[in-house]
Design a protein around this motif. Structure first.
Motif, PDB file in Angstrom:
ATOM      1  N   ASN A 258       0.810  -1.215   0.000  1.00 36.15           N
ATOM      2  CA  ASN A 258       0.000   0.000   0.000  1.00 36.15           C
ATOM      3  C   ASN A 258       0.843   1.265   0.000  1.00 36.15           C
ATOM      4  N   TRP A 259       2.146   1.128   0.210  1.00 38.70           N
ATOM      5  CA  TRP A 259       3.026   2.285   0.267  1.00 38.70           C
ATOM      6  C   TRP A 259       4.127   2.164  -0.770  1.00 38.70           C
ATOM      7  N   GLN A 260       4.542   3.318  -1.280  1.00 42.79           N
ATOM      8  CA  GLN A 260       5.799   3.429  -1.999  1.00 42.79           C
ATOM      9  C   GLN A 260       6.793   4.007  -0.998  1.00 42.79           C
ATOM     10  N   VAL A 261       7.847   3.289  -0.701  1.00 47.27           N
ATOM     11  CA  VAL A 261       8.753   3.691   0.375  1.00 47.27           C
ATOM     12  C   VAL A 261      10.137   3.995  -0.182  1.00 47.27           C
ATOM     13  N   GLU A 262      10.623   5.186   0.117  1.00 47.57           N
ATOM     14  CA  GLU A 262      11.996   5.574  -0.209  1.00 47.57           C
ATOM     15  C   GLU A 262      12.825   5.476   1.066  1.00 47.57           C
ATOM     16  N   VAL A 263      13.844   4.616   1.067  1.00 43.91           N
ATOM     17  CA  VAL A 263      14.759   4.541   2.201  1.00 43.91           C
ATOM     18  C   VAL A 263      15.801   5.638   2.016  1.00 43.91           C
ATOM     19  N   LEU A 264      15.827   6.579   2.947  1.00 40.49           N
ATOM     20  CA  LEU A 264      16.672   7.757   2.811  1.00 40.49           C
ATOM     21  C   LEU A 264      18.046   7.579   3.435  1.00 40.49           C
ATOM     22  N   ALA A 265      18.090   6.933   4.600  1.00 39.86           N
ATOM     23  CA  ALA A 265      19.353   6.745   5.316  1.00 39.86           C
ATOM     24  C   ALA A 265      19.127   5.766   6.453  1.00 39.86           C
ATOM     25  N   PRO A 266      20.143   5.042   6.852  1.00 45.24           N
ATOM     26  CA  PRO A 266      19.989   4.174   8.025  1.00 45.24           C
ATOM     27  C   PRO A 266      19.852   5.032   9.283  1.00 45.24           C
ATOM     28  N   GLU A 267      19.136   4.513  10.245  1.00 46.67           N
ATOM     29  CA  GLU A 267      19.047   5.210  11.536  1.00 46.67           C
ATOM     30  C   GLU A 267      20.265   4.865  12.374  1.00 46.67           C
ATOM     31  N   ARG A 268      20.839   5.875  13.013  1.00 50.62           N
ATOM     32  CA  ARG A 268      21.953   5.676  13.935  1.00 50.62           C
ATOM     33  C   ARG A 268      21.616   6.371  15.242  1.00 50.62           C
ATOM     34  N   ILE A 269      21.675   5.620  16.347  1.00 53.37           N
ATOM     35  CA  ILE A 269      21.318   6.179  17.646  1.00 53.37           C
ATOM     36  C   ILE A 269      22.502   6.094  18.601  1.00 53.37           C
ATOM     37  N   GLY A 270      22.479   6.937  19.614  1.00 51.97           N
ATOM     38  CA  GLY A 270      23.548   6.917  20.604  1.00 51.97           C
ATOM     39  C   GLY A 270      23.209   7.771  21.808  1.00 51.97           C
ATOM     40  N   PRO A 271      23.940   7.582  22.913  1.00 51.71           N
ATOM     41  CA  PRO A 271      23.697   8.364  24.129  1.00 51.71           C
ATOM     42  C   PRO A 271      24.199   9.793  23.985  1.00 51.71           C
ATOM     43  N   VAL A 272      23.456  10.708  24.547  1.00 54.54           N
ATOM     44  CA  VAL A 272      23.863  12.108  24.584  1.00 54.54           C
ATOM     45  C   VAL A 272      23.665  12.633  26.001  1.00 54.54           C
ATOM     46  N   VAL A 273      24.533  13.535  26.390  1.00 51.64           N
ATOM     47  CA  VAL A 273      24.491  14.057  27.755  1.00 51.64           C
ATOM     48  C   VAL A 273      24.923  15.523  27.738  1.00 51.64           C
ATOM     49  N   SER A 274      24.350  16.297  28.639  1.00 54.41           N
ATOM     50  CA  SER A 274      24.726  17.702  28.748  1.00 54.41           C
ATOM     51  C   SER A 274      25.930  17.849  29.665  1.00 54.41           C
ATOM     52  N   PRO A 275      26.835  18.761  29.329  1.00 55.64           N
ATOM     53  CA  PRO A 275      27.935  19.036  30.266  1.00 55.64           C
ATOM     54  C   PRO A 275      27.427  19.617  31.583  1.00 55.64           C
ATOM     55  N   ARG A 276      26.152  20.033  31.611  1.00 56.87           N
ATOM     56  CA  ARG A 276      25.554  20.533  32.844  1.00 56.87           C
ATOM     57  C   ARG A 276      25.082  19.408  33.756  1.00 56.87           C
ATOM     58  N   TYR A 277      25.029  18.206  33.246  1.00 55.26           N
ATOM     59  CA  TYR A 277      24.561  17.064  34.041  1.00 55.26           C
ATOM     60  C   TYR A 277      25.498  16.843  35.235  1.00 55.26           C
ATOM     61  N   ALA A 278      24.942  16.720  36.411  1.00 60.80           N
ATOM     62  CA  ALA A 278      25.746  16.599  37.631  1.00 60.80           C
ATOM     63  C   ALA A 278      26.668  15.388  37.598  1.00 60.80           C
ATOM     64  N   GLY A 279      26.259  14.343  36.884  1.00 63.83           N
ATOM     65  CA  GLY A 279      27.069  13.136  36.832  1.00 63.83           C
ATOM     66  C   GLY A 279      28.110  13.123  35.730  1.00 63.83           C
ATOM     67  N   TRP A 280      28.197  14.203  34.942  1.00 67.90           N
ATOM     68  CA  TRP A 280      29.142  14.217  33.829  1.00 67.90           C
ATOM     69  C   TRP A 280      30.595  14.050  34.265  1.00 67.90           C
ATOM     70  N   PRO A 281      31.048  14.679  35.363  1.00 74.71           N
ATOM     71  CA  PRO A 281      32.454  14.498  35.753  1.00 74.71           C
ATOM     72  C   PRO A 281      32.835  13.038  36.002  1.00 74.71           C
ATOM     73  N   ARG A 282      31.910  12.231  36.530  1.00 72.05           N
ATOM     74  CA  ARG A 282      32.252  10.826  36.777  1.00 72.05           C
ATOM     75  C   ARG A 282      32.102   9.960  35.517  1.00 72.05           C
ATOM     76  N   LEU A 283      31.457  10.523  34.473  1.00 72.05           N
ATOM     77  CA  LEU A 283      31.308   9.787  33.216  1.00 72.05           C
ATOM     78  C   LEU A 283      32.399  10.127  32.210  1.00 72.05           C
ATOM     79  N   GLN A 284      32.972  11.305  32.335  1.00 72.18           N
ATOM     80  CA  GLN A 284      33.939  11.780  31.346  1.00 72.18           C
ATOM     81  C   GLN A 284      35.116  10.807  31.233  1.00 72.18           C
ATOM     82  N   ASP A 285      35.433  10.445  29.988  1.00 70.84           N
ATOM     83  CA  ASP A 285      36.546   9.538  29.671  1.00 70.84           C
ATOM     84  C   ASP A 285      36.330   8.119  30.189  1.00 70.84           C
ATOM     85  N   GLN A 286      35.091   7.769  30.521  1.00 68.95           N
ATOM     86  CA  GLN A 286      34.787   6.420  31.004  1.00 68.95           C
ATOM     87  C   GLN A 286      34.186   5.589  29.864  1.00 68.95           C
ATOM     88  N   PRO A 287      34.322   4.250  29.924  1.00 70.70           N
ATOM     89  CA  PRO A 287      33.726   3.401  28.890  1.00 70.70           C
ATOM     90  C   PRO A 287      32.200   3.411  28.971  1.00 70.70           C
TER      91      PRO A 287
END
Length: 297
Positions: free
Chosen positions: A156-185
Motif C-alpha cells: 500500500n506504500w511506496q517507500v523511499e529509504v533515505l538513510a539508516p538510523e543511527r542512535i547513541g547516548p547524549v548528555v549535557s555538560p551541565r549534568y551533575a554526573g558528567w564528571p564521573r562519566l567523562q573519559d569512562q567506557p
C-alpha cells in the motif's frame, strides 16, 4: 466481444499510435515496446473485428475505411485523456504537498531546515502536519510521511529509504554526573539514570546490545512521551538520553550536548512513504533532498 465491451486497451493504444504516426516502428519507439509487440496488438484488433485496420502503401501504412472510423474515435479519446492528464499534473504541481511527521521530528529536524529546503526546492509548496505514530500516508490528506521506522512490508506504500538510523547516548555538560562519566567506557552508563521515551523503550537495549553490553535495568531513569521532551530533559541536565544522530547534530555542534560513546546503526531507517498511486515528481524531488541532507549530517 459484446457491444458493451471495449477493445483490449494495450491493443487500442498501439493502434492509436500507429494510426497517428503511420509507422509501426515509430509507434513502438514512442510506446517503449518492440516492433513485434505492436504488430501483435494490431493483429488482435484485426481478428476481433474480422477486418483489417491498415493496408500497406509503399513503404508505409494507410488506414482502411474501418481503420479511419476507429482512429476518429480512438484519436479523439486519447487526445482528451492527454489533455486531462496534463491538466491534472499541472494542478497537482500547484497544490500544496502535505508532509506528515511526528511532532518531535518536526520540531527537532524539519523546521530548522525549512529555510534551506525552500531555497533548494522553490517549486515545492510544502505544508507540514504533525502526526503521531503509526504514520500512514492517506490520499486526500497526506501526500507523504517522513518517519524513523523499519520499512513496512506492505504494497500500500511506496517507500523511499533515505538513510539508516543511527542512535547513541547524549548528555549535557551541565549534568551533575558528567564528571564521573567523562573519559569512562560505555559500561559506566549502566550505573546512571537513563532517560528514555515511552514510545520506544527498546532504544537503550538495542544500543547496549550493539556495544556488547547487557540491557540496562528497566526504569533506571525518567520516561517521556516524546523524543522532543526527552532531548529537552537531557539539555536541562536531567540525565543521559538516547537519540538519533541527525536530531541532535545542532546540539552537538553548539556544545549543548555531548556524544562521547558514539552512534550505532539500528534495524530502522529514515523513510519517506507515499501512497501507492501514480508517482508524484514532487515526492521524488523531496526524497532526493532529504537523502542529501541526511548524508551531510
Amino acid at each position: 466481444m459484446t457491444d458493451r465491451d471495449l477493445p483490449p486497451m494495450n491493443a487500442l493504444r498501439a493502434f492509436e499510435a500507429v494510426a497517428r504516426l503511420r509507422s509501426v516502428t515509430r509507434a513502438a519507439a514512442e510506446l517503449h515496446v518492440t516492433h513485434g509487440a505492436v504488430s501483435r496488438q494490431l493483429r488482435l484488433l484485426d481478428e476481433a473485428l474480422g477486418r483489417s485496420l491498415f493496408v500497406r502503401q509503399g513503404r508505409g501504412l494507410a488506414l482502411t475505411d474501418v481503420g479511419e472510423q476507429l482512429h476518429e474515435g480512438a484519436g479523439a479519446a486519447f487526445e482528451q485523456l492527454r489533455e486531462s492528464w496534463a491538466s491534472l499534473r499541472q494542478r497537482s504541481a500547484q497544490a500544496p504537498f502535505v508532509l506528515g511527521c511526528s511532532g518531535s521530528l518536526l520540531a527537532r529536524w524539519v523546521i530548522p531546515r525549512l529555510d534551506r529546503l525552500g531555497r533548494d526546492l522553490p517549486e515545492l509548496r510544502l505544508h507540514l502536519s504533525a502526526q503521531e505514530p503509526p504514520l500512514m500516508p492517506e490520499p486526500g490528506k497526506l501526500d507523504a510521511v517522513l518517519q524513523l521506522a523499519a520499512p513496512p512490508a506492505t504494497s500500500n506504500w511506496q517507500v523511499e529509504v533515505l538513510a539508516p538510523e543511527r542512535i547513541g547516548p547524549v548528555v549535557s555538560p551541565r549534568y551533575a554526573g558528567w564528571p564521573r562519566l567523562q573519559d569512562q567506557p560505555a559500561s559506566r552508563l549502566l550505573e546512571e539514570p537513563l532517560l528514555h521515551t515511552t514510545s520506544r523503550p527498546q532504544a537503550w537495549p538495542d544500543w547496549m546490545r550493539c556495544m556488547g553490553l547487557p540491557a540496562p535495568p528497566a526504569g533506571t531513569g525518567p520516561g517521556f512521551p516524546h523524543l522532543y521532551h526527552l532531548l529537552e530533559a537531557a539539555i536541562a541536565g536531567l540525565g543521559v538520553a538516547i537519540a538519533p544522530a541527525p536530531l541532535v547534530s545542532e546540539d552537538l555542534a553548539s556544545g549543548r550536548l555531548l556524544a562521547p560513546w558514539g552512534f550505532r546503526a539500528t534495524t530502522a531507517a529514515w523513510l519517506l512513504a507515499t501512497p501507492s498511486r501514480l508517482p508524484d515528481p514532487r515526492a521524488s524531488a523531496l526524497a532526493a533532498w532529504l537523502r542529501d541532507e541526511l548524508a551531510g549530517g
